[in-house]
Design a protein around this motif. Sequence first.
Motif, PDB file in Angstrom:
ATOM      1  N   HIS A 165       0.871  -1.056  -0.010  1.00 42.32           N
ATOM      2  CA  HIS A 165      -0.013   0.260  -0.062  1.00 42.32           C
ATOM      3  C   HIS A 165       0.900   1.249   0.202  1.00 42.32           C
ATOM      4  N   ARG A 166       0.549   2.348  -0.760  1.00 43.80           N
ATOM      5  CA  ARG A 166       1.217   3.424  -0.916  1.00 43.80           C
ATOM      6  C   ARG A 166       0.570   4.553  -0.220  1.00 43.80           C
ATOM      7  N   TYR A 167       1.442   5.238   0.432  1.00 40.06           N
ATOM      8  CA  TYR A 167       0.810   6.559   1.295  1.00 40.06           C
ATOM      9  C   TYR A 167       1.954   7.705   0.992  1.00 40.06           C
ATOM     10  N   LEU A 168       1.114   8.879   0.819  1.00 41.29           N
ATOM     11  CA  LEU A 168       1.887  10.291   1.186  1.00 41.29           C
ATOM     12  C   LEU A 168       1.832  10.671   2.394  1.00 41.29           C
ATOM     13  N   VAL A 169       2.852  10.992   3.032  1.00 43.82           N
ATOM     14  CA  VAL A 169       2.752  11.560   4.390  1.00 43.82           C
ATOM     15  C   VAL A 169       3.439  12.918   4.417  1.00 43.82           C
ATOM     16  N   ARG A 170       3.102  13.909   4.868  1.00 48.98           N
ATOM     17  CA  ARG A 170       3.879  15.197   5.129  1.00 48.98           C
ATOM     18  C   ARG A 170       3.768  15.315   6.576  1.00 48.98           C
TER      19      ARG A 170
ATOM     20  N   LEU B 130      10.899  10.829  10.782  1.00 51.57           N
ATOM     21  CA  LEU B 130       9.806   9.982  10.778  1.00 51.57           C
ATOM     22  C   LEU B 130      10.128   8.798   9.742  1.00 51.57           C
ATOM     23  N   ALA B 131      10.818   9.279   8.699  1.00 49.09           N
ATOM     24  CA  ALA B 131      11.116   8.177   7.798  1.00 49.09           C
ATOM     25  C   ALA B 131      12.137   6.998   8.500  1.00 49.09           C
ATOM     26  N   ALA B 132      12.998   7.621   9.262  1.00 50.98           N
ATOM     27  CA  ALA B 132      14.259   6.643  10.166  1.00 50.98           C
ATOM     28  C   ALA B 132      13.373   5.737  10.890  1.00 50.98           C
ATOM     29  N   ALA B 133      12.483   6.257  11.556  1.00 49.74           N
ATOM     30  CA  ALA B 133      11.790   5.522  12.561  1.00 49.74           C
ATOM     31  C   ALA B 133      11.038   4.439  12.004  1.00 49.74           C
ATOM     32  N   LEU B 134      10.249   4.800  10.906  1.00 45.48           N
ATOM     33  CA  LEU B 134       9.454   3.806  10.127  1.00 45.48           C
ATOM     34  C   LEU B 134       9.923   2.691   9.506  1.00 45.48           C
ATOM     35  N   ILE B 135      11.408   3.021   8.858  1.00 44.60           N
ATOM     36  CA  ILE B 135      11.859   2.155   8.104  1.00 44.60           C
ATOM     37  C   ILE B 135      12.454   0.862   8.715  1.00 44.60           C
ATOM     38  N   ALA B 136      12.453   1.174  10.109  1.00 43.22           N
ATOM     39  CA  ALA B 136      12.943  -0.128  11.022  1.00 43.22           C
ATOM     40  C   ALA B 136      12.157  -0.959  11.137  1.00 43.22           C
TER      41      ALA B 136
ATOM     42  N   LEU C  84       6.865  12.377   2.428  1.00 39.27           N
ATOM     43  CA  LEU C  84       7.336  11.126   2.144  1.00 39.27           C
ATOM     44  C   LEU C  84       6.581  10.170   1.205  1.00 39.27           C
ATOM     45  N   HIS C  85       7.059   9.307   0.463  1.00 36.18           N
ATOM     46  CA  HIS C  85       6.257   8.170  -0.277  1.00 36.18           C
ATOM     47  C   HIS C  85       6.637   6.968   0.250  1.00 36.18           C
ATOM     48  N   ILE C  86       5.618   6.167   1.204  1.00 39.10           N
ATOM     49  CA  ILE C  86       5.774   5.076   1.731  1.00 39.10           C
ATOM     50  C   ILE C  86       5.267   3.729   1.130  1.00 39.10           C
ATOM     51  N   GLN C  87       5.823   2.851   1.238  1.00 35.48           N
ATOM     52  CA  GLN C  87       5.259   1.325   0.882  1.00 35.48           C
ATOM     53  C   GLN C  87       5.167   0.539   2.056  1.00 35.48           C
ATOM     54  N   ALA C  88       4.118   0.092   2.271  1.00 35.40           N
ATOM     55  CA  ALA C  88       3.440  -0.517   3.580  1.00 35.40           C
ATOM     56  C   ALA C  88       3.146  -2.078   3.015  1.00 35.40           C
ATOM     57  N   VAL C  89       3.512  -2.789   3.421  1.00 29.26           N
ATOM     58  CA  VAL C  89       3.464  -4.356   3.323  1.00 29.26           C
ATOM     59  C   VAL C  89       2.437  -4.990   4.044  1.00 29.26           C
ATOM     60  N   ASP C  90       1.977  -4.347   5.398  1.00 33.11           N
ATOM     61  CA  ASP C  90       1.144  -4.774   6.386  1.00 33.11           C
ATOM     62  C   ASP C  90       0.058  -3.682   6.716  1.00 33.11           C
ATOM     63  N   PHE C  91      -0.791  -3.507   5.949  1.00 31.41           N
ATOM     64  CA  PHE C  91      -1.663  -2.495   6.046  1.00 31.41           C
ATOM     65  C   PHE C  91      -1.946  -2.021   7.535  1.00 31.41           C
ATOM     66  N   GLY C  92      -2.627  -3.046   8.443  1.00 28.25           N
ATOM     67  CA  GLY C  92      -3.003  -3.215   9.714  1.00 28.25           C
ATOM     68  C   GLY C  92      -2.183  -2.579  10.613  1.00 28.25           C
ATOM     69  N   ARG C  93      -0.966  -3.292  10.381  1.00 29.71           N
ATOM     70  CA  ARG C  93       0.364  -2.899  11.471  1.00 29.71           C
ATOM     71  C   ARG C  93       0.754  -1.529  10.918  1.00 29.71           C
ATOM     72  N   PHE C  94       0.805  -1.127   9.946  1.00 28.76           N
ATOM     73  CA  PHE C  94       1.368   0.106   9.525  1.00 28.76           C
ATOM     74  C   PHE C  94       0.337   1.214  10.021  1.00 28.76           C
ATOM     75  N   THR C  95      -1.012   1.072   9.759  1.00 29.79           N
ATOM     76  CA  THR C  95      -1.857   2.383  10.322  1.00 29.79           C
ATOM     77  C   THR C  95      -1.910   2.394  11.807  1.00 29.79           C
TER      78      THR C  95
ATOM     79  N   VAL D 263      -1.484  12.427   5.836  1.00 33.43           N
ATOM     80  CA  VAL D 263      -1.571  11.105   5.546  1.00 33.43           C
ATOM     81  C   VAL D 263      -2.637  10.577   4.700  1.00 33.43           C
ATOM     82  N   SER D 264      -2.124  10.413   3.504  1.00 30.42           N
ATOM     83  CA  SER D 264      -3.225   9.936   2.279  1.00 30.42           C
ATOM     84  C   SER D 264      -2.722   8.785   1.564  1.00 30.42           C
ATOM     85  N   PRO D 265      -3.691   7.764   1.398  1.00 27.23           N
ATOM     86  CA  PRO D 265      -3.291   6.780   0.309  1.00 27.23           C
ATOM     87  C   PRO D 265      -3.226   7.300  -0.911  1.00 27.23           C
ATOM     88  N   SER D 266      -1.925   6.627  -1.471  1.00 24.29           N
ATOM     89  CA  SER D 266      -1.930   7.281  -2.996  1.00 24.29           C
ATOM     90  C   SER D 266      -2.211   6.478  -4.066  1.00 24.29           C
TER      91      SER D 266
END
Length: 303
Positions: A224-229, A236-242, A258-269, A286-289
């Motif tokens: 799932h792709r998100y646009l986050v400001r 924020l990117a450093a904390a999420l990528i881990a 940030l353009h984020i790819q999330a592979v686990d929708f429930g966990r990421f949200t 925080v917008s799904p793209s």
Amino acid sequence: MTTIDIDHVSRWFGNVVAVNDITMTVGPGVTGLLGPNGAGKSTLINMMGGFLSPSTGSVTLDGRPIWRNEQIYRHIGIVPEREAMYDFLTGREFVVANAELHGLNERAAQRALATVEMEYAQDRKISTYSKGMRQRVKMASALVHEPSVLLLDEPFNGMDPRQRMQLMDLLRRMGDEGRTVLFSSHILEEVEQLASHIEVIVAGRHAASGDFRKIRRLMTDRPHRYLVRSSDDRALAAALIADPSTAGIEVDVTEGALHIQAVDFGRFTALLPRVARDHGIRLFTVSPSDESLESVFSYLVAA
């Protein structure tokens, strides 16, 4: 509450399979039948309207078979894609003829013409009509008996923007009244603006059903792709990528996002607001793209 049930329906022409083992239910409200050109949409609508018999399976209206059942035409209005019409008639004569087939008088025809705003051209011959005008007079003939089910095959073809908006408003009203409205289209914008429910046909097969956003969330095999400001995109990117819920993050300096790819929708949200809170970062956007109908459709077609 009128419902069309399609049960394991296939239709072939010689060696060509146009519709392949489709099962779906079309109920009250506005349903969009979406698919590429040649996907089998028209064949399916022709079976729903009783113009074609299924090669296998059944198509029923409130439990009654549609094929070779003339009684169903009291309840169904059909707007076919094909252009064949009685061009030597005026628009009014054409709609009156359809009214008379239903045992109705000219008042019903005038009401239908007014509904589609074609009174101004009702006494002109259909041969002089533009494509958009032809679509509207076909719509009037389908509405003349006030059907509980309306089937439309590519109804917006040839319409100018004002005509399209008028027809969209009319179909929304009919859906809100509890009528069963199904329209086919290969134009994503039309379906996204109008339909509360979609059925997707790809290469004659039933690819998906439901609200397109819910369909997207069920596609667990695609990130799932998100646009986050935020107030601090890099932190924020450093904390999420881990976290294993994210597959990749791109810092877009130009766009400030940030353009984020999330592979686990429930966990990421659940993760995103918690990480932002723990690091004192404010989230602005925080917008799904890729939850547009266009994205869902492209994923289904490519599957």
